[in-house]
Design an enzyme around this catalytic site. Structure first.
Site, PDB file in Angstrom:
ATOM      1  CD  GLN A 178      -2.836  -0.773   0.227  1.00 53.45           C
ATOM      2  OE1 GLN A 178      -2.841   0.196  -0.212  1.00 53.45           O
ATOM      3  NE2 GLN A 178      -3.829  -2.133  -0.213  1.00 53.45           N
TER       4      GLN A 178
ATOM      5  CE1 TYR B 163      -9.153 -11.688  -7.297  1.00 52.98           C
ATOM      6  CE2 TYR B 163     -11.204 -11.574  -5.371  1.00 52.98           C
ATOM      7  CZ  TYR B 163     -10.650 -11.879  -6.751  1.00 52.98           C
ATOM      8  OH  TYR B 163     -11.823 -12.098  -7.517  1.00 52.98           O
TER       9      TYR B 163
ATOM     10  CD  GLU C 257      -2.054 -11.988  -4.722  1.00 53.04           C
ATOM     11  OE1 GLU C 257      -1.913 -11.859  -6.216  1.00 53.04           O
ATOM     12  OE2 GLU C 257      -3.131 -11.352  -4.746  1.00 53.04           O
TER      13      GLU C 257
ATOM     14  CG  ASP D 236      -8.006  -5.761  -1.229  1.00 52.14           C
ATOM     15  OD1 ASP D 236      -8.467  -4.654  -2.079  1.00 52.14           O
ATOM     16  OD2 ASP D 236      -6.950  -5.679  -0.644  1.00 52.14           O
TER      17      ASP D 236
ATOM     18  CB  CYS E  89      -9.466   0.908  -5.366  1.00 54.70           C
ATOM     19  SG  CYS E  89      -8.795  -0.228  -6.990  1.00 54.70           S
TER      20      CYS E  89
END
Length: 489
Positions: free
Chosen positions: A296, A344, A365, A419, A446
């Site tokens: 991030q 994810y 992932e 996510d 997002c």
């Protein structure tokens, strides 16, 4: 946020009129993507133009930047009637005709968050439809069809500071990762908006101080390493010195050179990240991340997201607000044995606190490098099963079956955390998650359009929206992050 979002190839140059074409526009509401919806002043019912660098209620003189059968775009180059929310841009090089990545720097920070709330409400209404709007509107604090977009703690403190110089810099100096490209003349630059053209830049006001101090845009120390077309990444981890990464060559065979803050080559390829999880009762969490891996970018985002997502997933009552004054740590005894499926999962930002509290997490992932990072971080946790592979309905169905014995009594996951990348999870993944019958789902998004679609799919699969929060993790841009907590009672 999944590593799939780390970078994207630049778009081909947008079709621009051969000679500049100017139009005077009356500016209306914001639109998803950093534009406002505008129409010609002399034709209020005329063709919609998506204009950047403007504010609702303004009249502007704009230059057309793209015209085709589907869409017209323009940049405001002269403000004829200014909004009271207009401020001096904190990054002029991201203004009209400039680089992408700072398209709201002319907007006061509180107004930026209002802008984003309008966009969220619009996406929920247009894309999610009535069931999503009704579910969001029923939440405490939701008005106008959306929850407030909250500032990150550092920005909130800066905006409240009595020193006007501190207030003026609010929202800057937050990015711990930045990407540059090298121009044909060997200068540090960035791509123009919706363009493959690299424009030189001379300042990086959104980067943290450790990156600004490197002097990538002005020092000859770096110019001697730059080659036209090279990608330059700067990484400032929470622990240790920053690194500068130079990637040269074609997309399929990029050569990576890693330099220290003094421009010396180094064999260091990993960085250490520390996240404060005291609100959850876990103290400091330590991560090992490859220098080219995803993390991030906002300096406070890992701490804020861990606190909100993990508390949202495991607290007795569903919440998206994180640890509040008076809250104690999570009850580890109550959570022991809870079975968590994480989709994810990236480099394990959420996996580490989730397995530390429950003892059993399965993650999936798509990036092998991110899974390798997570394995380094989580090697001491036998209950962490980390899988590298595409997130598909079949994979969700397979990994999400734990066998009987969990708190919910079934064989599926008790909690699912996801996510997804910018395009969202999609109906197929959501139906596969719902088939596991988890009592709670926490989704991080997002992109508000993808959020609206995915929320609609969850509501249609028998879940209710129990909590939601939106975070302004990307000040001075149109981006923001949303956390949704869904419950099946």
């Amino acid at each position: 946020m999944s590593p799939h979002r780390r970078s994207a190839p630049p778009r081909p140059p947008a079709p621009v009129p051969a000679t500049p074409e100017y139009v005077t526009l009356a500016v209306g509401a914001p639109a998803h993507g950093g534009h406002c919806i505008a129409r010609p002043v002399d034709d209020p019912s005329g063709r919609i133009v998506f204009v950047r660098h403007a504010l609702p209620g303004e009249q502007v003189r704009a230059v057309m930047t793209e015209k085709n059968a589907k869409i017209w775009r323009a940049d405001a180059v002269e403000i004829l009637s200014a909004s009271p929310d207009r401020v001096r841009p904190v990054w002029a090089e991201a203004g009209p005709g400039g680089v992408g990545g700072g398209e709201l720097s002319h907007v006061a920070l509180p107004a930026q968050r209002t802008w984003k709330r309008w966009v969220l409400a619009d996406c929920l209404r247009r894309i999610g439809g009535a069931p999503v709007v009704e579910a969001v509107s029923a939440l405490p604090g939701a008005e106008g069809g959306a929850v407030p977009v909250e500032p990150m703690p550092g920005e909130a403190a800066a905006e409240a500071d009595p020193d006007p110089r501190v207030r003026a810099r609010a929202g800057t100096g937050t990015r711990t990762r930045i990407s540059l490209a090298v121009t044909e003349s060997g200068e540090a630059g960035m791509h123009g908006f919706r363009s493959g053209t690299v424009l030189p830049v001379h300042e990086l006001p959104l980067a943290v101080g450790a990156i600004q101090d490197l002097g990538l845009t002005e020092r000859a120390l770096w110019r001697k390493h730059f080659r036209p077309g090279m990608r330059v990444d700067a990484v400032a981890p929470s622990a240790g010195e920053p690194l500068v990464l130079l990637e040269d060559g074609g997309r399929s065979s990029r050569a990576l050179t890693v330099l220290t803050a003094t421009g010396r080559a180094t064999g260091r390829r990993r960085v250490a990240e520390v996240v404060d999880a005291a609100g959850l009762g876990l103290g400091e969490l330590h991560y090992s991340v490859h220098a080219t891996g995803f993390w991030q970018a906002h300096r406070e985002a890992p701490t804020v997201l861990v606190d909100r997502v993990v508390r949202g997933a495991l607290a007795e009552e569903p919440t998206a607000s994180g640890t509040r004054p008076g809250d104690g740590p999570l009850d580890a005894a109550r959570m022991a044995g809870a079975r968590v499926l994480e989709l994810y999962s990236g480099a394990g930002l959420f996996t580490l606190p989730l397995v530390a509290l429950t003892g059993a997490v399965r993650s999936l992932e798509g990036s092998g490098r991110a899974v390798a990072d997570a394995r380094r971080t989580l090697h001491e946790y036998a209950g962490a099963e980390l899988t590298a592979g595409r997130v598909t309905p079949a994979a969700v169905a397979q990994l999400g079956r734990f066998g009987t014995g969990g708190p919910s009594g079934g064989d599926g996951a008790d909690v699912v955390v996801l996510d997804p990348p910018r395009q969202g999870a999609g109906r197929g993944i959501i139906q596969a998650v719902a088939a596991l019958n988890p009592r709670r789902v926490v989704m991080v998004a997002c992109d508000p359009a993808a959020l609206a679609r995915d929320l609609g799919a969850f509501l249609g699969s028998g879940y209710r929206l129990a909590a939601m929060s939106a975070l302004d993790m990307f000040p001075h841009t149109h981006h923001f992050e949303t956390i949704a907590v869904l419950q099946r009672d």
